[in-house]
Enzyme design. Structure first.
Site, mmCIF file in Angstrom:
data_model
loop_
_atom_site.group_PDB
_atom_site.id
_atom_site.type_symbol
_atom_site.label_atom_id
_atom_site.label_comp_id
_atom_site.label_asym_id
_atom_site.label_seq_id
_atom_site.Cartn_x
_atom_site.Cartn_y
_atom_site.Cartn_z
ATOM 1 N N HIS A 147 4.195 10.041 16.018
ATOM 2 C CA HIS A 147 4.140 10.021 14.553
ATOM 3 C C HIS A 147 3.082 11.038 14.135
ATOM 4 C CE1 HIS A 147 4.464 8.226 10.553
ATOM 5 N NE2 HIS A 147 3.149 8.157 10.483
ATOM 6 N N ALA A 195 -3.787 -7.563 6.746
ATOM 7 C CA ALA A 195 -2.390 -7.128 6.829
ATOM 8 C C ALA A 195 -1.479 -8.240 7.351
ATOM 9 C CB ALA A 195 -2.296 -5.892 7.720
ATOM 10 N N HIS A 210 -10.808 -1.068 15.371
ATOM 11 C CA HIS A 210 -11.031 -0.866 13.936
ATOM 12 C C HIS A 210 -12.532 -0.944 13.642
ATOM 13 C CE1 HIS A 210 -11.092 -1.998 9.616
ATOM 14 N NE2 HIS A 210 -10.085 -1.117 9.568
ATOM 15 N N PHE A 266 -12.499 12.433 8.388
ATOM 16 C CA PHE A 266 -11.479 11.435 8.770
ATOM 17 C C PHE A 266 -11.982 10.543 9.909
ATOM 18 C CE2 PHE A 266 -7.534 14.155 7.495
ATOM 19 C CZ PHE A 266 -7.776 13.842 6.178
ATOM 20 N N GLU A 299 4.403 11.942 8.635
ATOM 21 C CA GLU A 299 3.799 11.178 7.535
ATOM 22 C C GLU A 299 3.350 12.114 6.426
ATOM 23 O OE1 GLU A 299 1.086 7.921 8.496
ATOM 24 O OE2 GLU A 299 -0.325 8.752 7.045
ATOM 25 N N GLN A 353 -3.656 4.396 14.848
ATOM 26 C CA GLN A 353 -4.567 5.310 14.164
ATOM 27 C C GLN A 353 -4.624 6.586 15.002
ATOM 28 O OE1 GLN A 353 -5.901 6.717 11.686
ATOM 29 N NE2 GLN A 353 -6.863 4.835 10.910
ATOM 30 N N THR A 378 2.656 7.566 2.437
ATOM 31 C CA THR A 378 1.476 6.697 2.323
ATOM 32 C C THR A 378 1.399 6.066 0.934
ATOM 33 O OG1 THR A 378 0.010 8.446 1.586
ATOM 34 C CG2 THR A 378 0.180 8.115 3.969
ATOM 35 N N TYR A 379 0.532 5.039 0.853
ATOM 36 C CA TYR A 379 0.369 4.269 -0.383
ATOM 37 C C TYR A 379 -1.107 4.328 -0.749
ATOM 38 C CZ TYR A 379 1.646 0.414 -3.528
ATOM 39 O OH TYR A 379 1.940 -0.367 -4.619
ATOM 40 N N SER A 401 8.443 11.284 14.122
ATOM 41 C CA SER A 401 8.330 10.982 12.691
ATOM 42 C C SER A 401 7.164 11.731 12.071
ATOM 43 C CB SER A 401 8.162 9.477 12.486
ATOM 44 O OG SER A 401 7.104 8.985 13.279
ATOM 45 N N GLY A 430 -5.004 -1.616 3.989
ATOM 46 C CA GLY A 430 -5.331 -0.523 3.079
ATOM 47 C C GLY A 430 -6.802 -0.168 3.117
ATOM 48 N N ASP A 431 -7.075 1.071 2.784
ATOM 49 C CA ASP A 431 -8.453 1.537 2.658
ATOM 50 C C ASP A 431 -8.967 1.115 1.295
ATOM 51 O OD1 ASP A 431 -8.799 2.813 5.105
ATOM 52 O OD2 ASP A 431 -7.678 4.565 4.421
#
Ligand code: FAD
Length: 296
Positions: free
Chosen positions: A269, A127, A152, A219, A17, A179, A48-49, A15, A108-109
């Site tokens: 992914h 989440a 995280h 990143f 992104e 991640q 992405t959102y 997949s 979300g960030d």
């Protein structure tokens, strides 16, 4: 098509992104890029959102268009950032009526410039709350969520992060996407710890070929992923030569993928950053291993 069924039938899945471009021209360029990746037979593509209203609208437009006009399955990202549960309800109802079957539920960030994540009044703090809400509202949807092999950055520690992940999965998650990470040992250790803690859903590996030293440092600082020192020193030695960085990035990601396929990963992914050249180059190298395992 529900992604979980594709994972059961044809793993490892493949997949890509993408993020929604700001301009209309960018939107159509990206749509063409996605179409041009069809020959690679991706299992799905994800969009992405972001934090802003206009990019969010573009995310929803893009996945709706992909679902309506192409034969690639979309996975739409959705976050809790600055949304009330009423707004989330409207968005997921709308997605459902546009036949979108797969949602990646994320906290979300935080929006750029803010010091950290803050839940909206009548919104969701984590989440897992979003997962429970969407699962109750539309039980038939396929829900994915994020996980963090190197923990995280805001978690109290690896055990607390894993407990929270287990709770999130038990709230109704079908599959997880990690991640980005650069050392497969981190992934395998994490997968074993998940299994040991009763997290049994498939875990898809998030892969990012490094294309720029400055960008990857930004990143990794944000998401807490470590670049192995020998890999970092190699790319730093050529950081002023974008082709050389890209070559090393593709080489490393290819080695990661081949090893992951060999070790029974549920899916790969790719964080494409809306570019397809590096992903295509990796695909050329892994296509036969992928075909043997997934029957593509
Ligand atoms: P959560 O699962 O909510 O976890 C966040 C933190 O809270 C962790 O430290 C966790 O241990 C803790 N926690 C979780 N549940 C609880 C609880 N019930 N009680 C107390 N603590 C808890 N960001 C975007 O803004 N848009 C995107 O489109 C996007 N796509 C992504 C795609 C992937 C595959 C990945 C891996 C990340 C993506 N992100 C995206 C980034 C993601 O939003 C951040 O990593 C964010 O900081 C954490 O999201 P999460 O869904 O893992 O959060």
């Amino acid at each position: 098509m529900r992604i979980i069924e594709e994972i059961w039938d044809r793993s490892p899945t493949l997949s890509f992104e993408f993020f929604p471009p700001k301009s209309d021209i960018g939107f159509w360029d990206l749509y063409r890029t996605i179409e041009s990746l069809k020959p690679l037979q991706p299992s799905y593509v994800s969009v992405t959102y972001g934090a802003g209203g206009s990019t969010r609208k573009k995310t929803l437009e893009l996945v709706t268009r992909i679902k309506r006009d192409s034969d690639i399955e979309p996975l739409v990202h959705l976050t809790c950032v600055e949304h009330t549960r009423g707004e989330i309800a409207e968005i997921v109802d709308d997605l459902k009526s546009n036949r979108i079957e797969n949602i990646l539920c994320l906290r979300g960030d935080p929006p750029a410039g803010s010091s950290g994540f803050e839940a909206t009044a009548d919104g969701f703090a984590h989440a897992d709350d979003l997962v429970s809400f969407v699962r109750r509202r539309h039980p038939g949807l396929c829900l994915g969520a994020a996980c963090h092999p190197e923990t995280h950055p805001e978690a109290a520690g690896p055990e607390a992060d894993l407990d929270n992940l287990k709770h999130k999965v038990d709230s109704g998650v079908d599959f997880l996407i990690t991640q980005l990470f650069f050392d497969n040992a981190d992934f395998y250790r994490f997968r074993d710890r998940c299994a040991g803690s009763g997290v049994f859903v498939p875990i898809i590996a998030g892969i990012m070929p490094i294309l720029s030293v400055g960008q990857i440092k930004r990143f990794t600082e944000m998401c807490g992923a470590a670049i192995p020192p020998n890999y970092l020193s190699k790319i730093e030695a050529v950081e002023d030569d974008p082709d050389a960085v890209r070559h090393l990035g593709v080489l490393h990601a290819t080695e990661q993928c081949l090893d992951l396929i060999e070790n029974g990963v549920a899916g790969l992914h790719f964080y494409t950053l809306n570019r397809s050249t590096a992903t295509r180059a990796i695909f050329q190298e892994i296509r036969s291993s992928l075909a043997v395992k997934s029957g593509r």
